[in-house]
Design an enzyme around this catalytic site. Sequence first.
Site, PDB file in Angstrom:
ATOM      1  N   HIS A 214     -30.088 -55.562 -37.607  1.00 55.00           N
ATOM      2  CA  HIS A 214     -29.680 -56.557 -38.609  1.00 55.00           C
ATOM      3  C   HIS A 214     -30.694 -57.705 -38.661  1.00 55.00           C
ATOM      4  CE1 HIS A 214     -26.651 -59.085 -40.784  1.00 55.00           C
ATOM      5  NE2 HIS A 214     -27.306 -60.057 -40.162  1.00 55.00           N
ATOM      6  N   GLU A 215     -30.995 -58.277 -37.500  1.00 53.39           N
ATOM      7  CA  GLU A 215     -31.913 -59.435 -37.478  1.00 53.39           C
ATOM      8  C   GLU A 215     -33.321 -59.026 -37.921  1.00 53.39           C
ATOM      9  OE1 GLU A 215     -30.468 -62.116 -37.357  1.00 53.39           O
ATOM     10  OE2 GLU A 215     -28.644 -61.677 -36.249  1.00 53.39           O
ATOM     11  N   HIS A 218     -33.690 -58.796 -41.600  1.00 50.90           N
ATOM     12  CA  HIS A 218     -33.877 -60.108 -42.249  1.00 50.90           C
ATOM     13  C   HIS A 218     -35.367 -60.466 -42.341  1.00 50.90           C
ATOM     14  CE1 HIS A 218     -29.846 -61.460 -42.877  1.00 50.90           C
ATOM     15  NE2 HIS A 218     -29.529 -61.650 -41.611  1.00 50.90           N
ATOM     16  N   HIS A 224     -28.227 -61.183 -46.685  1.00 52.06           N
ATOM     17  CA  HIS A 224     -27.019 -60.419 -46.339  1.00 52.06           C
ATOM     18  C   HIS A 224     -26.541 -59.563 -47.496  1.00 52.06           C
ATOM     19  CE1 HIS A 224     -26.051 -63.256 -42.818  1.00 52.06           C
ATOM     20  NE2 HIS A 224     -26.573 -62.125 -42.381  1.00 52.06           N
ATOM     21  N   CYS A 225     -26.250 -58.327 -47.172  1.00 49.78           N
ATOM     22  CA  CYS A 225     -25.789 -57.364 -48.167  1.00 49.78           C
ATOM     23  C   CYS A 225     -24.339 -57.672 -48.533  1.00 49.78           C
ATOM     24  CB  CYS A 225     -25.896 -55.962 -47.584  1.00 49.78           C
ATOM     25  SG  CYS A 225     -25.457 -54.677 -48.742  1.00 49.78           S
ATOM     26  N   CYS A 230     -22.568 -52.115 -44.628  1.00 49.33           N
ATOM     27  CA  CYS A 230     -24.007 -51.948 -44.424  1.00 49.33           C
ATOM     28  C   CYS A 230     -24.403 -52.757 -43.198  1.00 49.33           C
ATOM     29  CB  CYS A 230     -24.717 -52.471 -45.673  1.00 49.33           C
ATOM     30  SG  CYS A 230     -26.486 -52.701 -45.545  1.00 49.33           S
ATOM     31  N   CYS A 249     -27.325 -49.628 -46.419  1.00 51.62           N
ATOM     32  CA  CYS A 249     -26.849 -49.014 -47.661  1.00 51.62           C
ATOM     33  C   CYS A 249     -28.059 -48.643 -48.527  1.00 51.62           C
ATOM     34  CB  CYS A 249     -25.929 -49.998 -48.383  1.00 51.62           C
ATOM     35  SG  CYS A 249     -26.836 -51.305 -49.238  1.00 51.62           S
ATOM     36  N   CYS A 252     -30.311 -51.687 -49.497  1.00 49.54           N
ATOM     37  CA  CYS A 252     -31.117 -52.227 -48.399  1.00 49.54           C
ATOM     38  C   CYS A 252     -32.156 -51.196 -47.933  1.00 49.54           C
ATOM     39  CB  CYS A 252     -30.204 -52.669 -47.261  1.00 49.54           C
ATOM     40  SG  CYS A 252     -29.127 -54.043 -47.755  1.00 49.54           S
TER      41      CYS A 252
HETATM   42 ZN   LIG Z   1     -27.657 -62.037 -40.682  1.00 53.63          ZN
HETATM   43 ZN   LIG Z   2     -26.964 -53.127 -47.801  1.00 52.12          ZN
END
Ligand SMILES: [Zn+2]
Ligand SMILES: [Zn+2]
Length: 305
Positions: A214-215, A218, A224-225, A230, A249, A252
């Site tokens: 996740h990070e 970015h 953020h989705c 996701c 997803c 992304c």
């Molecule tokens: Zn985040």
């Molecule tokens: Zn996404």
Amino acid sequence: MTKHEEKTVEPRVAAIGDTSRLSPELRRAFDPAGDYEPMPDPGPSDWLANHPEKPQSYADWLNKDTNVPGPQRRIIYLLPIGEFPPSAPSLPALTKIVHAFFTLEVKVLPAVAVKDVPAKTRINPSTKKRQLLAPDVLRWLTKRVPDDAFALQAVTMEDLYPEPSWNFVFGMASLSERVGVQSFARQDPAFFGDAREAGWQNVALRRATWTMVHEISHMFGLTHCVYWKCVVAGSNHQAEADSRPLHPCPVCLRKLHAAIGFDPAAREEELAKVLRDVGIDDEAAWSEHRATWIRTGQPSENSKP
Ligand SMILES: [Zn+2]
Ligand SMILES: [Zn+2]
């Protein structure tokens, strides 16, 4: 497609963008094909109820000036801060997962002591445990990004907070500076005084994986989705993070594909192998299924998650 049909395209599908000129494999890679769940309406304590986000479609991302890996700058570095008990999520396992997820080389830097990181600290009023101010860590990291790094992700057992009014944060990244930090502290039930039940380390590795990919996502300029369940969607608490998959997803994924330029089917196959290896079996099965769909357009017999 007629005018009428155009109007009825769901925003989450429209956000993927036009794929009609792509190869059949790429078209399938960005085709939800029933493998993704739409983002549910948030409950009162969920992320989107508390942090309304501006949606970022694939086209929005393309129009932004974002960092992408170049030939001289394509390694993802992990930087351990402080000590790690043997029970902590395994850095070698995370290295393999992140390599398969982003298809970029991943290297672990020598650890730095907590006292050498110039970050404000506080004692969290509810846990009574020390926390580091994450934005201070990020500022310090920006001066340590290796020349050949695309991204620098710090990991620590210290608990983190993003600002005085917040209780804690799992991780935090800069969308423009290619740095991020995450904590493994809350991934151990013992942090909360709870019993470590059988299989807790597997859960901890999964949670550390979630925060790490996740990070790092970015750092490619992905916000953020809001479209699908996701890995790039924001998460306010552990149950919400746990309800999310470890995969991006189609919106992304298309951004990451444009930034990095991987073969989506080969990526899923490699990811499936690595995830099997580390015991994240449901996501491994999902990636196997997805790889077959991308390659052949047929759902696989055995690996449907
Ligand atoms: Zn985040
Ligand atoms: Zn996404």
